[in-house]
Design a protein around this motif. Structure first.
Motif, short mmCIF file in Angstrom:
data_model
loop_
_atom_site.label_atom_id
_atom_site.label_comp_id
_atom_site.label_asym_id
_atom_site.label_seq_id
_atom_site.Cartn_x
_atom_site.Cartn_y
_atom_site.Cartn_z
N SER A 79 0.85 -1.19 0.00
CA SER A 79 0.00 0.00 0.00
C SER A 79 0.88 1.25 0.00
O SER A 79 1.80 1.34 0.82
CB SER A 79 -0.90 0.02 1.24
OG SER A 79 -1.47 1.30 1.43
N PRO A 80 0.62 2.23 -0.89
CA PRO A 80 1.42 3.45 -0.87
C PRO A 80 1.08 4.37 0.30
O PRO A 80 1.87 5.24 0.66
CB PRO A 80 1.08 4.11 -2.21
CG PRO A 80 -0.32 3.66 -2.48
CD PRO A 80 -0.40 2.25 -1.96
N SER A 81 -0.09 4.16 0.90
CA SER A 81 -0.52 5.05 1.99
C SER A 81 -0.09 4.55 3.36
O SER A 81 0.20 5.34 4.26
CB SER A 81 -2.04 5.21 1.96
OG SER A 81 -2.68 3.95 2.06
N GLN A 204 -2.29 6.40 -5.42
CA GLN A 204 -1.88 7.79 -5.29
C GLN A 204 -1.42 8.37 -6.63
O GLN A 204 -0.54 9.22 -6.71
CB GLN A 204 -0.77 7.95 -4.24
CG GLN A 204 -1.23 7.59 -2.83
CD GLN A 204 -0.16 7.85 -1.77
OE1 GLN A 204 0.98 8.16 -2.08
NE2 GLN A 204 -0.55 7.73 -0.51
N LYS A 245 7.37 11.75 -5.78
CA LYS A 245 6.15 10.99 -5.57
C LYS A 245 6.37 9.83 -4.60
O LYS A 245 5.52 9.53 -3.75
CB LYS A 245 5.62 10.46 -6.91
CG LYS A 245 5.00 11.53 -7.81
CD LYS A 245 4.49 10.94 -9.11
CE LYS A 245 3.82 12.00 -9.99
NZ LYS A 245 2.54 12.46 -9.44
N ASN A 248 6.74 10.90 -0.91
CA ASN A 248 5.46 11.31 -0.29
C ASN A 248 4.56 10.11 -0.01
O ASN A 248 3.42 10.28 0.41
CB ASN A 248 4.73 12.30 -1.20
CG ASN A 248 5.44 13.63 -1.28
OD1 ASN A 248 6.14 14.03 -0.34
ND2 ASN A 248 5.28 14.34 -2.40
N SER A 249 5.05 8.91 -0.28
CA SER A 249 4.28 7.70 -0.02
C SER A 249 5.02 6.84 0.99
O SER A 249 6.06 7.24 1.53
CB SER A 249 4.09 6.91 -1.32
OG SER A 249 5.31 6.29 -1.71
N LYS A 250 4.48 5.67 1.24
CA LYS A 250 5.11 4.71 2.15
C LYS A 250 5.80 3.58 1.36
O LYS A 250 5.84 2.44 1.80
CB LYS A 250 4.06 4.11 3.09
CG LYS A 250 3.37 5.12 4.00
CD LYS A 250 4.34 5.67 5.03
CE LYS A 250 3.60 6.61 5.99
NZ LYS A 250 4.52 7.16 7.02
N GLY A 363 -5.92 7.66 -8.03
CA GLY A 363 -5.77 8.33 -6.76
C GLY A 363 -7.11 8.66 -6.12
O GLY A 363 -7.15 9.26 -5.04
N SER A 368 -9.29 3.82 -4.24
CA SER A 368 -8.16 3.45 -3.38
C SER A 368 -8.61 2.54 -2.24
O SER A 368 -7.93 1.56 -1.89
CB SER A 368 -7.49 4.70 -2.81
OG SER A 368 -6.97 5.52 -3.84
#
Length: 394
Positions: A79-81, A204, A245, A248-250, A363, A368
């Motif tokens: 997960s990017p978040s 995202q 990019k 700014n993500s996980k 996004g 999401s």
């Protein structure tokens, strides 16, 4: 008496060379015309899934390719978040209808060189750009940029997304997705030490992944939606955009480190295009003694990693259909048989790739939510499902 070629293949890419090799295995001679002065070394790697290995084995070069590339043992989606693992699968434990799942990240240059080395020396003619196609009775006349003309009984277009053969057939231009992609290699002087895993992060507004190719190289890709003003498409800022990019993500740190190790100033974004399933089902992909294969036939988004795989399927099936027609029937019947086999298969893969890419990269908050809570497993299953295909023997 003037010389007439039996079969001419335009384009010495994966589809063109693999088809020439398939025909060679059946004792059928062909001529491959390549506009460049040598094998093109541009491009990075091909995600080579189970269906592609079936084709490479049918062509007799599967083990040569395997020996040089790492078997991917595990597949992970993050997960990017949150950075959490949304989906994980041990690939060697998965059994498909065509056998064990097999994925390797094959260097494109190595694959092309291997294909070329298996062909008779006079098969490929370099610096031979086709600029015009005409007819003379049942023959096709190919006018080259140097002023020469080649006559052929069968014409196969493996000349990519801007195919002159496809244009001659009246095929519509591929459609834009509004997305861009960059690919690259991180090279290491010794063993890179990464696990044999395929790692992917979706959401995202971007899509990124990486996988070891050889003991000393890691292949990676990054896709995103281009901005309306086009600033994101500046090649001088592409590396900065990607790192911004990701920061700014996980995203896992190893992906950022791999991209940073690549040649940042060489990152050139490519627009992602595809041919609509409707065009594949109802368009002229073959006509009498002419047809198209590979990206000239079915350009698709890279979201399933199937572009090169489907091209290899084409080569085996076309070689089989065409050689049978040459020996036992009419050329037109053989090409129609090829088209009948390939239309639905290719339209299906193109459609699934487009849908998966839209969901993976979106996004939108609702999409999401669905992607992380419901759809991650379904999309991972789609990757495995489309690779569960056996093109048969040459």
């Amino acid at each position: 008496m003037e010389h007439v070629e039996e079969i001419v293949i335009v384009g010495a890419g994966i589809a063109g060379l693999a088809t020439a090799l398939g025909l060679h295995r059946k004792g059928v001679k062909s001529l491959v015309l390549e506009s460049f002065p040598s094998i093109r070394t541009s491009g990075y790697a091909i995600g080579t899934w189970t269906n592609a290995w079936r084709a490479l084995d049918a062509l007799g070069i599967g083990n040569k390719i395997r020996e040089q590339h790492i078997f991917v043992e595990r597949f992970k989606v993050f997960s990017p978040s949150s950075g959490a693992i949304l989906r994980e699968a041990k690939l060697e434990e998965i059994e498909g209808k065509t056998g064990k799942i097999e994925i390797r990240c094959v260097r494109r240059e190595f694959l092309l060189q291997t294909l070329a080395q298996e062909l008779p020396k006079d098969t490929i003619r370099y610096s031979s750009k086709v600029v015009l196609i005409e007819e003379e009775g049942d023959l096709k006349l190919l006018h080259l940029a140097d002023g020469s003309v080649i006559k052929t009984k069968v014409l196969i277009g493996g000349d990519g997304i801007n195919s002159i053969v496809g244009k001659y057939l009246g095929m519509k231009k591929p459609s834009s997705t509004g997305r861009l992609a960059v690919r690259g290699f991180a090279e290491y002087p010794t063993n890179h030490g990464f696990k044999p895993e395929f790692i992917q992060i979706n959401g995202q507004g971007f899509r990124v992944g990486m996988s070891p190719s050889t003991e000393k190289s890691i292949y990676w890709y990054f896709g995103w939606y281009s901005s309306e003003n086009g600033k994101d498409e500046s090649t001088t800022k592409t590396g900065e955009l990607i790192l911004r990019k990701l920061s700014n993500s996980k995203a896992p740190n190893e992906i950022i480190e791999v991209i940073q190790k690549s040649e940042m100033d060489q990152m050139v974004p490519s627009p992602l295009k595809y041919r609509t399933p409707f065009s594949l089902l109802f368009g002229n992909i073959t006509k009498r003694n002419i047809c198209v294969i590979g990206d000239a036939f079915h350009p698709m988004t890279p979201d399933l990693g199937q572009g090169g795989c489907i091209a290899l399927e084409d080569s085996v099936i076309l070689s089989r259909c065409l050689s049978e027609a040459l020996h036992h029937g009419k050329i037109e019947d053989g090409l129609e048989k090829f088209a009948k086999i390939r239309r639905w298969r290719c339209a299906k893969v193109v459609l699934i790739a487009y849908i998966v890419g839209f969901i993976q990269q979106s996004g939108n908050w609702f999409i999401s939510f669905l992607r992380e809570k419901v759809l991650a497993g379904i999309m991972a299953g789609a990757l495995l499902m489309v690779s569960n295909y056996d093109c048969g023997e040459v």
